[in-house]
Design an enzyme around this catalytic site. Structure first.
Site, PDB file in Angstrom:
ATOM      1  CE1 TYR A 126      -3.567  -2.588   0.463  1.00 52.46           C
ATOM      2  CE2 TYR A 126      -4.662  -0.568   1.137  1.00 52.46           C
ATOM      3  CZ  TYR A 126      -4.722  -1.871   0.722  1.00 52.46           C
ATOM      4  OH  TYR A 126      -5.941  -2.475   0.574  1.00 52.46           O
ATOM      5  CE  LYS A 153       1.343 -16.976  -2.926  1.00 57.75           C
ATOM      6  NZ  LYS A 153       0.909 -18.313  -3.422  1.00 57.75           N
ATOM      7  CG  ASP A 155      -2.013 -19.808  -1.964  1.00 55.74           C
ATOM      8  OD1 ASP A 155      -1.383 -19.934  -0.886  1.00 55.74           O
ATOM      9  OD2 ASP A 155      -1.660 -20.387  -3.015  1.00 55.74           O
ATOM     10  CG  ASP A 213      -8.064  -4.829   1.381  1.00 58.40           C
ATOM     11  OD1 ASP A 213      -8.983  -4.407   2.093  1.00 58.40           O
ATOM     12  OD2 ASP A 213      -8.005  -4.642   0.149  1.00 58.40           O
ATOM     13  CG  ASP A 230     -13.615  -7.235   1.949  1.00 59.31           C
ATOM     14  OD1 ASP A 230     -13.469  -6.558   2.989  1.00 59.31           O
ATOM     15  OD2 ASP A 230     -14.007  -6.751   0.876  1.00 59.31           O
TER      16      ASP A 230
HETATM   17  C1  IPM Z   1     -10.406  -1.435   3.837  1.00 56.37           C
HETATM   18  C2  IPM Z   1     -10.665  -0.759   2.536  1.00 56.37           C
HETATM   19  C3  IPM Z   1      -9.534   0.213   2.285  1.00 56.37           C
HETATM   20  C4  IPM Z   1      -8.280  -0.593   2.089  1.00 56.37           C
HETATM   21  C5  IPM Z   1      -9.748   1.206   1.129  1.00 56.37           C
HETATM   22  C6  IPM Z   1     -11.026   1.975   1.257  1.00 56.37           C
HETATM   23  C7  IPM Z   1      -8.568   2.139   1.010  1.00 56.37           C
HETATM   24  O1  IPM Z   1     -10.817  -1.706   1.532  1.00 56.37           O
HETATM   25  O2  IPM Z   1     -10.296  -0.733   4.865  1.00 56.37           O
HETATM   26  O3  IPM Z   1     -10.321  -2.663   3.869  1.00 56.37           O
HETATM   27  O4  IPM Z   1      -8.007  -1.098   0.983  1.00 56.37           O
HETATM   28  O5  IPM Z   1      -7.545  -0.736   3.068  1.00 56.37           O
HETATM   29 MG    MG Z   2     -10.883  -3.733   2.215  1.00 59.65          MG
END
Ligand code: IPM
Ligand code: MG
Length: 368
Positions: free
Chosen positions: A142, A192, A225, A249, A253
């Site tokens: 990032y 990884k 993975d 990230d 999710d």
């Molecule tokens: C998260 C989001 C952020 C990230 C974005 C909005 C920059 O996806 O907090 O997970 O990628 O970290």
């Molecule tokens: Mg995210």
């Protein structure tokens, strides 16, 4: 003693709607539990860009640095898609994380009993699930340099750099081990190492920190993975997962979806301790700004309310009140209150964002 300051940054999309419900909850704790919090509010993301031409002004940055905690709604939206990268709404959030040095991002994935049926996985796979992903938040791909889009010969090349120092790995590993000690004492580290040097170093440093400082914690390693696959296959094998910024990230999710709804999950981003002994902290729901449903009363405020519960626990020394709030939410769900995102395949009648907030307040009243 002066009341601690909470800086609220509602942001974009559904951010302001869900934050309005959190404000009701904050007032409730002030009025009914004597929990004085000095609430300030400011702009972030597209909302800040519209006013200041930047997604986070220097003045707001300074307020965030001086607050006892920051609570953010969400940033981003299609209106800002064409903006230059340097002023995109997301850059406001990234600046907060980076300049406050919030290196440890705690993302719990907890399955509420009342929602186990709504996961896309079988009920027995997710019922009772309670794991935390600790995502490194201020380094890795990032932020690594060099980055950019350059021209080589007659074509463009997009560049990002994965980069981790051993200090960056060690400090987030410590956060994960400390957290594990307060839970089931198990950490699984994901990288990884089979293809990335930064992954090789990650595995080495996590192991060194473990052996030297946390030999009592059970440590395992997994390729990220394979970790994604295991998260879907049998998530209850995990307790604390520690991983880098990008893998964290993605994995968070995926883990969020296991619980039935992204609209349910809070997060805390913690940095080094401040003068008062508590960590610098930014709390935010895991979900995004959901521009498709913004302004329609369809958003689920629970993730943002639970983020405030984490603030009560980690920043305001009010763990008991955090538990009270979490239990109120469990009750509301058990009683059948559902925003649209919480309706299973068989449907039902959803309630609005405001009604969900009111239901949480009623459950808090009932807790007294
Ligand atoms: C998260 C989001 C952020 C990230 C974005 C909005 C920059 O996806 O907090 O997970 O990628 O970290
Ligand atoms: Mg995210």
């Amino acid at each position: 003693m002066t009341a601690p300051t909470l800086l609220i940054l509602p942001g974009d999309g559904i951010g302001p709607e869900v934050m309005a419900e959190v404000r009701k909850v904050i007032s409730w704790f002030g009025n009914r539990r004597g929990l004085a919090i000095n609430v300030e509010e400011d702009l972030v993301g597209g909302a800040a860009y519209d006013v200041h031409g930047v997604p986070l002004s220097d003045a707001t940055m300074e307020r965030a640095q001086n607050a006892d905690a920051v609570l953010l709604g969400a940033v981003g939206g299609p209106k800002y898609d064409a903006l230059d990268f340097s002023v995109k709404p997301e850059r406001g959030l990234l600046r907060l994380r980076k300049e406050m040095d919030l290196f440890a991002n705690l993302r719990p994935a907890q399955c509420f009993d009342a929602l186990a049926d709504f996961s896309s996985l079988k009920k027995e796979v997710v019922a009772g699930l309670d794991i935390v992903i600790v995502r490194e938040l201020t380094s890795g791909i990032y932020f690594g340099e060099p980055r950019g889009i350059i021209t080589e010969g007659n074509e463009r090349v997009g560049i990002n750099t994965q980069r981790y120092t051993e200090g960056e790995i060690a400090r987030v590993a410590r956060s994960a081990f400390e957290l594990a000690r307060r839970r089931s004492n198990r950490v699984c580290s994901m990288e990884k190492a089979n293809v990335m040097e930064s992954g090789v170093l990650w595995r080495q440093v996590v192991t060194e920190v473990h052996d030297a400082e946390y030999p009592d914690v059970e440590l395992s390693h997994m390729y990220a993975d394979a970790g994604a696959m295991q998260l879907c296959r049998w998530p209850k094998q995990f307790d604390v997962i520690v991983t880098d910024n990008l893998f964290g990230d993605l994995l968070s999710d995926a883990a969020a979806m296991l619980t039935g709804s992204l609209g349910m999950l809070p997060s805390a981003s913690l940095g080094a301790p401040m003068a008062n002994g508590r960590p610098k902290a930014l709390y935010e729901p895991v979900h995004g700004s959901a521009p498709d449903i913004a302004g329609q009363g369809k958003a689920n405020p629970i993730a943002c309310v639970l983020s405030f519960a984490m603030a009560l626990r980690y920043s305001f020394d009010a763990g008991d009140e955090a538990t009270r709030l979490e239990q109120a939410i469990e009750k509301v769900l058990a009683d059948g209150a559902r925003t649209p995102d919480l309706l299973g395949p068989e449907g039902g009648t959803p309630i609005t964002t405001v009604q969900m907030g009111d239901a949480i307040i009623a459950a808090l009243d009932a807790s007294l």
